[in-house]
Design a protein around this motif. Structure first.
Motif, short mmCIF file in Angstrom:
data_model
loop_
_atom_site.label_atom_id
_atom_site.label_comp_id
_atom_site.label_asym_id
_atom_site.label_seq_id
_atom_site.Cartn_x
_atom_site.Cartn_y
_atom_site.Cartn_z
N VAL A 80 3.44 6.94 13.61
CA VAL A 80 4.13 5.80 13.01
C VAL A 80 4.69 6.25 11.66
CG1 VAL A 80 2.10 4.92 11.79
CG2 VAL A 80 3.93 3.33 12.46
N ASP A 81 5.74 5.59 11.22
CA ASP A 81 6.35 5.91 9.92
C ASP A 81 6.71 4.59 9.24
OD1 ASP A 81 7.40 8.12 8.19
OD2 ASP A 81 9.26 7.00 8.42
N GLU A 82 6.25 4.45 7.99
CA GLU A 82 6.53 3.21 7.26
C GLU A 82 7.04 3.51 5.86
OE1 GLU A 82 3.86 -0.03 7.26
OE2 GLU A 82 3.12 0.32 9.30
N ALA A 83 7.86 2.61 5.35
CA ALA A 83 8.40 2.76 4.00
C ALA A 83 7.27 2.73 2.98
CB ALA A 83 9.40 1.65 3.72
N THR A 84 7.44 3.46 1.94
CA THR A 84 6.56 3.67 0.77
C THR A 84 6.27 5.16 0.67
OG1 THR A 84 5.48 1.49 0.92
CG2 THR A 84 4.44 3.12 -0.49
N GLY A 85 6.69 5.72 -0.45
CA GLY A 85 6.51 7.15 -0.67
C GLY A 85 6.80 7.50 -2.12
N GLY A 86 7.17 8.74 -2.34
CA GLY A 86 7.37 9.24 -3.70
C GLY A 86 8.44 8.51 -4.48
N THR A 87 9.47 8.02 -3.80
CA THR A 87 10.52 7.26 -4.48
C THR A 87 9.93 6.03 -5.16
OG1 THR A 87 12.21 7.98 -2.90
CG2 THR A 87 12.68 5.98 -4.16
N THR B 44 -4.74 2.41 6.74
CA THR B 44 -5.80 1.59 7.32
C THR B 44 -5.28 0.73 8.48
OG1 THR B 44 -7.01 1.49 5.23
CG2 THR B 44 -7.51 -0.21 6.86
N ASN B 45 -4.12 0.11 8.27
CA ASN B 45 -3.56 -0.78 9.30
C ASN B 45 -3.18 -0.02 10.57
OD1 ASN B 45 -3.79 -3.02 7.66
ND2 ASN B 45 -1.71 -2.86 6.84
N ASN B 46 -2.84 1.25 10.43
CA ASN B 46 -2.36 2.01 11.58
C ASN B 46 -3.43 2.85 12.27
OD1 ASN B 46 0.73 1.75 11.99
ND2 ASN B 46 0.50 1.88 9.76
N ILE B 47 -4.61 2.94 11.66
CA ILE B 47 -5.67 3.70 12.32
C ILE B 47 -6.83 2.83 12.77
CG2 ILE B 47 -5.10 5.76 10.95
CD1 ILE B 47 -7.59 5.27 9.28
N ARG B 48 -6.72 1.54 12.53
CA ARG B 48 -7.85 0.64 12.79
C ARG B 48 -8.28 0.63 14.26
NH1 ARG B 48 -7.84 -3.64 10.32
NH2 ARG B 48 -5.95 -3.66 9.05
N ASN B 49 -7.35 0.91 15.17
CA ASN B 49 -7.69 0.90 16.60
C ASN B 49 -8.06 2.27 17.14
OD1 ASN B 49 -7.16 -1.90 16.83
ND2 ASN B 49 -4.96 -1.50 17.03
N VAL C 209 -0.17 2.67 0.03
CA VAL C 209 -0.15 3.73 1.04
C VAL C 209 -1.45 3.69 1.85
CG1 VAL C 209 -0.13 6.22 1.43
CG2 VAL C 209 1.43 5.22 -0.24
N ALA C 210 -2.56 3.53 1.14
CA ALA C 210 -3.86 3.49 1.81
C ALA C 210 -3.94 2.32 2.79
CB ALA C 210 -4.98 3.39 0.78
N SER C 211 -3.34 1.18 2.42
CA SER C 211 -3.37 0.01 3.31
C SER C 211 -2.52 0.28 4.56
CB SER C 211 -2.88 -1.24 2.58
OG SER C 211 -1.48 -1.18 2.33
N ILE C 212 -1.42 1.03 4.39
CA ILE C 212 -0.59 1.40 5.54
C ILE C 212 -1.40 2.28 6.49
CG2 ILE C 212 1.39 2.82 6.24
CD1 ILE C 212 2.80 1.87 3.68
N GLY D 59 -8.53 10.91 -3.75
CA GLY D 59 -9.71 10.12 -4.12
C GLY D 59 -9.47 8.63 -3.97
N ILE D 60 -8.27 8.18 -4.39
CA ILE D 60 -7.93 6.76 -4.28
C ILE D 60 -7.83 6.34 -2.81
CG2 ILE D 60 -6.18 5.02 -4.79
CD1 ILE D 60 -5.49 6.60 -7.31
N ILE D 61 -7.19 7.20 -2.01
CA ILE D 61 -7.03 6.87 -0.59
C ILE D 61 -8.38 6.86 0.12
CG2 ILE D 61 -6.10 7.74 1.60
CD1 ILE D 61 -3.59 8.55 0.07
N GLU D 62 -9.25 7.81 -0.23
CA GLU D 62 -10.57 7.84 0.40
C GLU D 62 -11.37 6.59 0.05
OE1 GLU D 62 -14.66 10.51 0.14
OE2 GLU D 62 -12.72 11.55 0.24
N LYS D 63 -11.31 6.18 -1.21
CA LYS D 63 -12.05 4.99 -1.64
C LYS D 63 -11.51 3.73 -0.96
CE LYS D 63 -13.65 2.51 -5.75
NZ LYS D 63 -13.65 2.47 -7.23
#
Length: 281
Positions: free
Chosen positions: A169-176, A222-227, A217-220, A247-251
């Motif tokens: 999957v690919d979703e908007a939100t990145g370095g920009t 989480t939403n895509n790996i929950r299943n 990014v972390a929520s994206i 560290g932020i993503i892991e937490k």
């Protein structure tokens, strides 16, 4: 976990060798050269491997020819890839013929034709077109887990089970988006913010400012790996060079998260490793 460290050692060693040949190409002749073309939102990278798929040369340039995974400046993209190609050819004193490329996952019906045309118009014979997280896994060699490629405009996620991709999957939100936040916080223009972000000396200072975007990014993720059963997350892509992002993503996800020493070059090297001599018509 120990197996994963071995994979990262291979990855880090490959990247180290690639960084070395960017500065000093290996000019010893080989029967064929395989090139990986990574058309990123913030940076265009060419990685060149020899007949044994070992790094021999490379070049990259920050550019604004792709946005959110889509080619927005076709002529500029062709010109840039051609210039990088000619730069490397001059150093190796040879012609680069075969190239592979990659696209954000799930965008094949939208932009695969544009990417293909850019690579071919720049003078390459295109041999493979794959999605970016899958390309990255050619270097990471992960059997089970999630590869998260955070680029300039989007976050691509590839979930692997027994070495096979089962979901992308690919979703908007990145370095920009990171640069926009910095621009607003420091009241500087976007280009200055982007440059400020890339300097690792500033990472400790800007990490708290960027934390809400990293959590997005972390929520994206989480939403895509929950299943799916995901025990670890591997980060790649230029945006992941931000010190402390893992560290932020892991937490936020509650899942072990790590990254190679230089995640910027994982995908272009994976693209090059996927290159063959079988031309796509």
């Amino acid at each position: 976990m120990s197996n994963q460290r071995i994979n990262f050692e291979y990855c880090d060693d490959l990247i180290k060798k690639f960084e070395e040949v960017i500065k000093k190409p290996i000019t010893k002749k080989t029967s064929v050269y395989y090139t990986g073309v990574d058309l990123g939102t913030a940076c265009v990278v060419l990685a060149v491997l020899d007949e044994n798929y070992k790094p021999v040369a490379g070049a990259y340039r920050y550019a604004d020819v792709v946005r959110d995974g889509m080619v927005v400046d076709y002529i500029g993209a062709v010109r840039l890839v051609r210039e990088l190609k000619e730069e490397i050819e001059g150093k190796l004193n040879t012609e680069l013929i075969y190239a592979a490329a990659a696209i954000p996952p799930g965008t094949d019906t939208l932009d695969s034709g544009a990417i293909k045309n850019v690579v071919q118009a720049a003078g390459f014979e295109l041999t493979c077109l794959l999605d970016e997280p899958t390309a990255a896994n050619a270097v990471l060699k992960i059997e089970n887990g999630a590869v998260v490629d955070i680029g300039g405009g989007t976050t691509g996620i590839s979930i692997l089970k027994d070495g096979k991709v089962v979901h992308v999957v690919d979703e908007a939100t990145g370095g920009t988006h990171f640069s926009l936040v910095i621009s607003g916080a420091y009241k500087i223009d976007f280009s200055k913010a982007d440059k400020f972000k890339r300097d690792n000396k500033n990472h400790k200072e800007i990490l708290p400012i960027l934390k809400p975007v990293v959590e997005k990014v972390a929520s994206i993720i989480t939403n895509n790996i929950r299943n799916y059963s995901v025990d670890e997350i591997s980060l790649v892509g230029g945006t992941c060079c931000l010190t402390g992002i893992e560290g932020i993503i892991e937490k936020s996800t509650g899942i072990y998260t790590h990254k190679p020493k230089n995640p910027m070059f994982v995908t272009p090297l994976g693209i090059a490793l996927s290159c063959t001599q079988d031309i796509i018509e």
